[in-house]
Motif scaffolding. Sequence first.
Motif: not given
Lengths: 205, 205, 205, 205
Positions: D12-15, D29-36, D45-46, D51-54
């Motif tokens: 949920d937090a990821i979404r 402008g979104v990166s996996m880093e930023a999502i984390a 955990a992500i 497998a990807s940002k997509g």
Amino acid sequence: MTGRPRDPAVDDAIRRAALELVGEHGYRGVSMEAIAARSGVSKQAIYRRHASKGEVMLDAQAAFARTRLPTPDTGDLREDLLALLEETFSGQRGVNGALNRALAAEALQDDAFSELLNERLIRQRRDAVRLILARARERGEVAHPSDDLLIDLVFGPMWYALLLDPGKLTAEYAATLTDAVLAVARSHGRPESRTNSPTSGNTAG
Amino acid sequence: MTGRPRDPAVDDAIRRAALELVGEHGYRGVSMEAIAARSGVSKQAIYRRHASKGEVMLDAQAAFARTRLPTPDTGDLREDLLALLEETFSGQRGVNGALNRALAAEALQDDAFSELLNERLIRQRRDAVRLILARARERGEVAHPSDDLLIDLVFGPMWYALLLDPGKLTAEYAATLTDAVLAVARSHGRPESRTNSPTSGNTAG
Amino acid sequence: MTGRPRDPAVDDAIRRAALELVGEHGYRGVSMEAIAARSGVSKQAIYRRHASKGEVMLDAQAAFARTRLPTPDTGDLREDLLALLEETFSGQRGVNGALNRALAAEALQDDAFSELLNERLIRQRRDAVRLILARARERGEVAHPSDDLLIDLVFGPMWYALLLDPGKLTAEYAATLTDAVLAVARSHGRPESRTNSPTSGNTAG
Amino acid sequence: MTGRPRDPAVDDAIRRAALELVGEHGYRGVSMEAIAARSGVSKQAIYRRHASKGEVMLDAQAAFARTRLPTPDTGDLREDLLALLEETFSGQRGVNGALNRALAAEALQDDAFSELLNERLIRQRRDAVRLILARARERGEVAHPSDDLLIDLVFGPMWYALLLDPGKLTAEYAATLTDAVLAVARSHGRPESRTNSPTSGNTAG
DNA sequence: GTTTAAACGAGACGGTACGTCCAGTCTTGAA
DNA sequence: TTCAAGACTGGACGTACCGTCTCGTTTAAAC
């Protein structure tokens, strides 16, 4: 064959911009690009005159420094030295000090530039002290055989301070250093016997 | 909260690469990029540890220097000083000398780095001399009140030589300088009477 | 004020390298870095001309596309449309198709680029259809009031296919789509009476 | 062997973070880093889940979209289509639209992702229209033989608009497009004779 | 006067390094 | 086995200067 002569105003503009920029951003923060931009001169025109940023700065510095360089002659070594040191130390503040530090930095990394710096700046200062010492030597105030060592003792600590703590270069430090140089000047430059017998003077007789 | 700990092997690889590259291309010719490539370490990893090339080099240098640093204790100030100076001067040859010059250059252009250099390298050398002086002072060999000035007289000329003529740092110059420092150490640091009685010269007789 | 003029050979080299690299590694696999390396041009020179990889590609694509763009004029709307669609669809294969997809992807994520894409690529294609429609309208073949909608019906499904299944863009699909567009062109663009009299089906009879 | 079970709160937090960030900075402008960072979840955990940002975005989108998807059944093709289109178009505004565009962008550059997008999002929408068409076909409202083409005519222009001008997706455009689709649906999908003789109807007889 | 040749500003050019960001992986200790 | 934390390699980013190279223009001495 003759072509258009160089515009002296360009030389001036370069010098002026160089000094301004060093004052604002420090030597590090100055680029040939910036000097060109600030002076309104093309990079080409700068490179026609100077091979590197260091040379530009040296030129700017020399144009300023050429005016000064006193060699006091009071008839007393201590007073002469002290006057010279105080004058020299006080000249290491502000932009001028920053420039000196920068030139030293450049010289430390570039032997050719070191040579140039020596020729254009260092030598004159050393000669000034040498002149003072020569006069004192005639008056019998100097026993030490080597002018060069004495000169090293004058300027070595100055550059050392410039390196680590420019704030150290006060009038007081000038006095302390002068007295130290005097002590050496009066010595024979050879180790005295450590037995400290009152007859130690005889070894020279 | 803990995270993966830093890998000490990375630190070592950086230091090793840095020293190698300075040896090969000189300080100027070394880039962070090259250090990363040579060490097989990412630029990130380097920047995580060090803010600049200077810091990398200082770290590498300090890691080496930490091992040495002798403080001879022969019971004689002249011998102690001479030993230290000869050792120090001879250490200014080759890569090590080049590195020292580069670090000085860096410090001259960056106050923060100057601070760092002082902390990590300079202070230790000064303390070594300070220790030698303290022992000599107990033995009554030192009359001059200021350790700091004496230390300035030791290292000032050394850096000055590094700036203008590194070749000057011979064993002979070490001896000459040692004697000069001794002369100052034995003095009281205050100007002798300058009343200039014609007999003043006799005080030495 | 004038300065050295831009070298058109550089533009060409960039375009050439861009297209080569897309062919070899796909759009994703191309970096500005690689374009610079392959073209023998500095990154500066690229960034001077283009703000992003997308723009580089668009420029390369446009330089190619500019040559073509046929607007058949057979005197029959169906034939004209079919020819254009077949030509356009067949052009979406291979590198060109990959490039188009990539440009679309870029546009979907960047409004400014969307604008640019529209200007440089899309508009011309739409105008080609618009011209065909205008001629057909004069011949009385088009009843639908909106050219834009008809154009949307031509290109919408094309991009949709590029998005989900580029293999769909066959000559057959071109024909099917052409007929659909024709059906709309002949309609008045308003819903037929939905009074739903049971005999409404007869109107077609 | 079983180990600690995955924490659904992490999903949920990821979404949540993903959607927030897309809203703020756009997909680009979104990166996996930023999502984390935003979600307070570790990158690990992500990557364990996606497998990807997509894929992260697709998951976030699906979790939202799953709720909707109406298939109106008014007994009239035009009304059904119009309702669906208006609903769908209006759903392309704001963050949702941005996300859809981003997913399309991803799909355009990655065939595997294109597949995934098709499965999880596209197919359902197509099926909704297919259902509407099937019911209309039973009522005799559809003459055109191919459901797929009709569906392409519905969604093609939508994605096309999303690509070039999302603002175009108004209720009015929904109506215009609906009427066009209707015109095609009523046609036989084959070119009528252009001679327009009143007997043209006979060719089918 | 006209040539002629160098200097001038502007700015493009190939390079090189900068310091940052992110991807995706790995490693720790705690839960 | 998961989790947060964070180090790790690798690679590209976009920028800044370097020193060189055209351009078109200006300037003064030589003819």
